[in-house]
Enzyme design. Structure first.
Site, PDB file in Angstrom:
ATOM      1  N   GLU A  75      33.060 -51.885  28.304  1.00 33.21           N
ATOM      2  CA  GLU A  75      32.259 -50.849  28.977  1.00 33.21           C
ATOM      3  C   GLU A  75      32.812 -49.437  28.743  1.00 33.21           C
ATOM      4  OE1 GLU A  75      29.471 -51.526  29.849  1.00 33.21           O
ATOM      5  OE2 GLU A  75      29.485 -53.640  30.408  1.00 33.21           O
ATOM      6  N   HIS A  94      35.443 -50.298  37.532  1.00 32.96           N
ATOM      7  CA  HIS A  94      34.253 -51.143  37.339  1.00 32.96           C
ATOM      8  C   HIS A  94      34.627 -52.563  37.721  1.00 32.96           C
ATOM      9  CE1 HIS A  94      30.969 -53.315  35.646  1.00 32.96           C
ATOM     10  NE2 HIS A  94      31.698 -53.832  34.680  1.00 32.96           N
ATOM     11  N   HIS A  96      33.098 -56.709  39.121  1.00 30.19           N
ATOM     12  CA  HIS A  96      32.011 -57.659  39.371  1.00 30.19           C
ATOM     13  C   HIS A  96      32.278 -58.267  40.755  1.00 30.19           C
ATOM     14  CE1 HIS A  96      31.328 -58.423  34.749  1.00 30.19           C
ATOM     15  NE2 HIS A  96      31.258 -57.148  35.082  1.00 30.19           N
ATOM     16  N   TYR A 115      26.165 -46.487  58.640  1.00 24.83           N
ATOM     17  CA  TYR A 115      26.375 -45.076  58.288  1.00 24.83           C
ATOM     18  C   TYR A 115      27.363 -44.877  57.140  1.00 24.83           C
ATOM     19  CZ  TYR A 115      30.923 -44.708  60.647  1.00 24.83           C
ATOM     20  OH  TYR A 115      32.227 -44.856  60.981  1.00 24.83           O
ATOM     21  N   HIS A 157      24.872 -57.552  37.199  1.00 18.44           N
ATOM     22  CA  HIS A 157      26.141 -57.288  36.523  1.00 18.44           C
ATOM     23  C   HIS A 157      27.283 -56.986  37.499  1.00 18.44           C
ATOM     24  CE1 HIS A 157      28.252 -55.034  32.973  1.00 18.44           C
ATOM     25  NE2 HIS A 157      29.113 -55.485  33.849  1.00 18.44           N
ATOM     26  N   TYR A 210      34.554 -33.548  57.293  1.00 16.55           N
ATOM     27  CA  TYR A 210      35.579 -34.430  57.838  1.00 16.55           C
ATOM     28  C   TYR A 210      36.939 -34.099  57.230  1.00 16.55           C
ATOM     29  CZ  TYR A 210      37.542 -38.902  59.400  1.00 16.55           C
ATOM     30  OH  TYR A 210      38.288 -39.866  60.004  1.00 16.55           O
TER      31      TYR A 210
HETATM   32 ZN   LIG Z   1      31.180 -55.568  33.728  1.00 20.65          ZN
END
Ligand SMILES: [Zn+2]
Length: 213
Positions: A75, A94, A96, A115, A157, A210
């Site tokens: 990726e 990233h 899964h 929220y 994905h 905040y």
């Molecule tokens: Zn992936």
């Protein structure tokens, strides 16, 4: 390798290993990257995180050159495009992770059922359109879903989470997974009541101030 870059590589490998320990990773499917001068560092493909060493991280230069023994995560286009188009982002995680990926397989966004959805920057966490892993189309769809957001789901994905640094991006990935799990649990017993746009705008405004009050 400068001392600064060495420290960054240590933090990246720690984060990659922490993904397994925290349950947001599935096997070798997750990856981590961080912006550096002239490009970004990303975890390699096919190397178990337990045996990752500092030189194993791949340096992807902005001119397209790569430095490192291994190939970058499949990726890498997603990571590259985020750094090109989102100058405020310093790191990308990233995953899964199971609950978020389950929602992504329904091709649903995470709506404002709680929220804390606003932590990702808006009133929902969008689900990007589907494209084959590792493709430019996946990156393009993800960038569209990330507009104004620090996280999105990737249809069938997983998840992309952005942050100012590694810890920030990691915390975002964990938050998305926690919210997805809550959403999934709420759906088991009914249809959660969603917060309206005005309330989410109020929450977003509170998040913006905040820590500064
Ligand atoms: Zn992936």
């Amino acid at each position: 390798m400068t001392p600064g870059e060495r420290g960054l590589r240590v933090r990246m490998i720690e984060a990659a290993r922490r993904m397994n320990a925290s349950g947001i990773n599935q096997g070798r499917s997750g990856n981590v990257s961080a912006r550096v001068e002239g490009g970004f560092l990303v975890t390699p493909t096919g190397v178990p995180y337990e045996s990752l060493n500092l030189p194993d991280l791949v340096f992807m230069r902005r001119d397209g050159e790569r430095e490192g023994t291994y190939n970058p995560s499949s990726e890498w286009r997603l990571h590259r495009d985020i750094y090109e188009k989102r100058p405020e982002v310093g790191a990308v995680v990233h995953t899964h992770s199971p609950y978020a990926t389950a929602i992504a397989c329904l091709r649903r966004p995470i709506p404002p059922f709680h929220y804390e959805v606003a932590f990702a920057g808006g009133a929902d966490i969008r689900c990007a359109d589907y494209a084959t892993f590792g493709t430019q189309a996946l990156s393009d769809h993800a960038l569209a879903a990330l507009e104004g957001r620090r996280a999105c789901l990737l249809a069938n994905h997983g998840v992309a989470a952005l942050g100012s640094d590694i810890d920030d991006a990691f915390a975002m990935a964990e938050k998305v997974e926690a919210l997805a799990r809550l959403y999934w649990q709420a759906l088991q017993v009914g249809e959660p009541v969603l917060l309206d746009a005005a309330e989410m705008a109020t929450v977003l405004e509170k998040f913006r101030t905040y820590g500064r009050e």
